[in-house]
Design an enzyme around this catalytic site. Structure first.
Site, PDB file in Angstrom:
ATOM      1  N   HIS A   1      15.690  20.306 -12.051  1.00 22.62           N
ATOM      2  CA  HIS A   1      15.408  21.238 -12.846  1.00 22.62           C
ATOM      3  C   HIS A   1      14.280  20.834 -13.968  1.00 22.62           C
ATOM      4  O   HIS A   1      14.399  20.147 -14.682  1.00 22.62           O
ATOM      5  CB  HIS A   1      16.712  21.863 -13.790  1.00 22.62           C
ATOM      6  CG  HIS A   1      17.821  22.585 -13.213  1.00 22.62           C
ATOM      7  ND1 HIS A   1      17.639  23.939 -13.028  1.00 22.62           N
ATOM      8  CD2 HIS A   1      18.913  22.126 -12.345  1.00 22.62           C
ATOM      9  CE1 HIS A   1      18.756  24.401 -12.191  1.00 22.62           C
ATOM     10  NE2 HIS A   1      19.535  23.209 -11.875  1.00 22.62           N
TER      11      HIS A   1
ATOM     12  N   SER B   1      17.125  40.922 -36.841  1.00 19.31           N
ATOM     13  CA  SER B   1      17.330  42.250 -37.054  1.00 19.31           C
ATOM     14  C   SER B   1      16.244  42.665 -38.202  1.00 19.31           C
ATOM     15  O   SER B   1      15.673  43.851 -38.172  1.00 19.31           O
ATOM     16  CB  SER B   1      18.658  43.026 -37.389  1.00 19.31           C
ATOM     17  OG  SER B   1      18.769  42.417 -38.647  1.00 19.31           O
ATOM     18  N   SER B   2      15.578  41.612 -39.088  1.00 20.61           N
ATOM     19  CA  SER B   2      14.835  41.987 -39.950  1.00 20.61           C
ATOM     20  C   SER B   2      13.446  42.090 -39.466  1.00 20.61           C
ATOM     21  O   SER B   2      12.452  43.011 -39.785  1.00 20.61           O
ATOM     22  CB  SER B   2      14.886  40.779 -41.147  1.00 20.61           C
ATOM     23  OG  SER B   2      15.978  40.864 -41.678  1.00 20.61           O
TER      24      SER B   2
ATOM     25  N   CYS C   1      16.078  24.192  -7.458  1.00 18.61           N
ATOM     26  CA  CYS C   1      17.279  23.888  -7.180  1.00 18.61           C
ATOM     27  C   CYS C   1      17.942  25.049  -5.946  1.00 18.61           C
ATOM     28  O   CYS C   1      17.600  24.944  -4.983  1.00 18.61           O
ATOM     29  CB  CYS C   1      18.405  23.921  -8.556  1.00 18.61           C
ATOM     30  SG  CYS C   1      19.780  23.163  -8.394  1.00 18.61           S
TER      31      CYS C   1
ATOM     32  N   GLU D   1      12.644  22.686 -15.668  1.00 23.27           N
ATOM     33  CA  GLU D   1      12.687  23.674 -17.114  1.00 23.27           C
ATOM     34  C   GLU D   1      13.303  22.981 -18.018  1.00 23.27           C
ATOM     35  O   GLU D   1      13.281  23.422 -19.351  1.00 23.27           O
ATOM     36  CB  GLU D   1      13.020  24.897 -16.780  1.00 23.27           C
ATOM     37  CG  GLU D   1      14.382  25.267 -16.446  1.00 23.27           C
ATOM     38  CD  GLU D   1      15.067  24.981 -15.081  1.00 23.27           C
ATOM     39  OE1 GLU D   1      16.029  25.409 -14.625  1.00 23.27           O
ATOM     40  OE2 GLU D   1      14.102  24.564 -14.339  1.00 23.27           O
TER      41      GLU D   1
END
Length: 518
Positions: free
Chosen positions: A177, A236-237, A88, A179
């Protein structure tokens, strides 16, 4: 033997020109087993050369190449002899930079699905794909003349030059695009670039990522101490288990019960991470403190900032008690970074892990998952030996239920969301849909309506159900939950949760909506 440095992998670099999809390019390349990372467009040719990549991709972006302040690229990059794919804006920039090319404003802009015709049998990127195919366009400018040495290999109704190539110099451009999953053969196109053009080897894996991150964490932290904020979510774990594997007792985790957690969450987190993995966790009861700060606040951005600031203040206080804490670890993901905005992309919403941090923060940040998508974080958790019920927990935002209560937060409203969300998760699991639906939760929009219960008039809250299917959270579609399952959920919520008389189902995709309501 595991690799512990990015230079050990074949890699393709993605230069960031501001597209909201730019992280997806990195993700698609990684899906092929090739290491990829997103880098600023200001990177120099010498800096790229030092990284020894197999190729480069220029992302899309919102600019016109003729705008004042439009993003540019070091022209010396084209002299490195590396394969380059422009997507693009990336194709337009390549055309604008190289001799003989011309870019103009389009008479008919293209946004959304479009059909292209591949006009050359020797179009490298379109090998073994149909001559006519559907792609995803999003552009207001177009290339009207290819640079010297380039061949036009695809066209569309409103874009006479939809793809170009200079095989000798290994330079390629596509106006659409590849992707985005809406482009039917996008993965094939990117795969041809990675393997046929760049000659990359698929030698990147999650095991390598773990080894690389452990070495990086140890080198960065040394003998210093790290404080981790546990939110109760997957990210976070996973960070906690990874850090514990890397630095052991140098890690202290702070689990803040801010009163914005899901039902039974605090006990589950403590049992899973402290009990099974031996993490040193300090639980802080800060419910009254957070709710006091949030009283009377309705604006979603203010709520996010307040929650983020309170977290940091709690950490500061706990760090002072513990002495010597220099680092703060977070479970920031790629999607958090892109939605919070980069130097090139517009901010969609600030994320607790990104946008809520005060400028005078006393910690150095460690974000081991910053380059991973949600499903990659889950894969990492499984590789680390975490139990599936923890790894596959529903995604949970840093601000918790604070952004699932629309408007002002009160304890009564939180209880409605907490109880209704528990019922939703319970019924989805009973129906065997918990692995099919990417994310599902309830939200309290703050709407009241008239109802009839027990032959009497009610005027109570509406609860919204949000459930989406997705691969990585960058795009999503609403989940097609069977009607009988939705009915069970609705009946249970109305009968078991006080002050609720109506259930609605969110049938919006992302985009245009985000997954969370705030």
């Amino acid at each position: 033997m595991a690799k512990t440095d990015t230079a050990s992998f074949d890699s393709i670099l993605v230069l960031d020109f501001g597209s909201q999809y730019n992280q997806l390019i990195t993700r698609r390349i990684r899906d092929f087993g090739v290491y990829s990372e997103l880098l600023p467009n200001t990177i120099t040719a010498e800096e790229i050369k030092a990284r020894h990549p197999k190729g480069i991709i220029f992302s899309g972006g919102p600019n016109s190449v003729y705008d004042d302040g439009a993003f540019r690229v070091d022209p010396e990059i084209f002299k490195l002899g590396l394969p380059i794919l422009g997507i693009c804006y990336g194709m337009q920039l390549m055309t604008y930079t190289l001799a003989g090319g011309k870019v103009e404003s389009a008479d008919n802009r293209e946004y959304g699905k479009a059909n292209i015709d591949v006009t050359s049998d020797s179009a490298t990127l379109f090998k073994d794909t149909p001559a006519e195919q559907s792609v995803w366009m999003s552009h207001g400018d177009l290339v009207t003349q290819a640079p010297d040495g380039f061949d036009v290999v695809a066209t569309s109704k409103n874009c006479p030059i939809a793809a170009i190539q200079d095989v000798d110099r290994k330079l390629y451009g596509i106006q659409f695009h590849a992707e985005v999953r809406n482009t039917d053969y996008g993965n094939d196109i990117l795969r041809h670039f990675a393997f046929d053009v760049c000659q990359a080897e698929a030698n990147w894996s999650m095991d390598d990522f773990i080894d690389m991150q452990i070495e990086k964490i140890r080198a960065e932290v040394g003998d210093k101490k790290v404080l981790l904020g546990l939110s109760g979510g997957v990210d976070s774990s996973v960070v906690g288990v990874l850090l514990h594997k890397a630095i052991g007792t140098q890690l202290t985790s702070i689990f803040v019960d801010h009163g914005l957690l899901r039902k039974g969450e605090a006990d589950q987190v403590m049992a899973s991470l402290e009990g099974k993995f031996g993490l040193n966790i300090i639980k802080v009861d800060a419910k009254d403190r957070f709710l006091s700060k949030l009283a009377g606040v309705s604006d979603p951005e203010r709520k996010r900032k307040i929650i983020g600031n309170e977290f940091i203040q709690v950490f500061d206080e706990e760090a002072t008690k513990l002495n010597g804490m220099e680092f703060l670890a977070q479970g920031t993901l790629y999607t958090d970074v892109i939605e919070s905005g980069t130097s090139t992309a517009q901010t969609i919403k600030s994320h607790h892990n990104v946008g809520g941090l005060p400028e005078d923060m006393q910690f150095k940040l460690i974000e081991p998952l910053r380059t991973l998508f949600k499903d990659e974080a889950r894969e990492l958790g499984e590789k680390l030996g975490m139990p599936s019920d923890l790894v596959w927990r529903q995604p949970f935002p840093g601000p918790g239920l604070g952004i699932r209560v629309i408007g002002e937060i009160t304890e009564d409203k939180l209880e409605i969301v907490r109880d209704s969300d528990f019922i939703l998760r319970d019924e989805i699991k009973k129906a065997g849909l918990d692995r099919e639906i990417w994310q599902y939760f309830t939200v309290l929009p703050g709407i009241k309506s008239v109802g009839v219960m027990g032959d009497g008039r009610t005027y109570d809250y509406t609860v919204g159900i949000r459930a989406v299917t997705s691969i990585d959270g960058m795009t999503a579609d609403f989940a097609r939950i069977p009607w009988d399952v939705l009915q069970k959920i609705s009946v249970r919520i109305v009968n078991e949760v006080d002050h609720v008389n109506r259930i609605v189902y969110d049938v919006t995709s992302k985009p245009p909506s985000t997954i969370e309501w705030e």
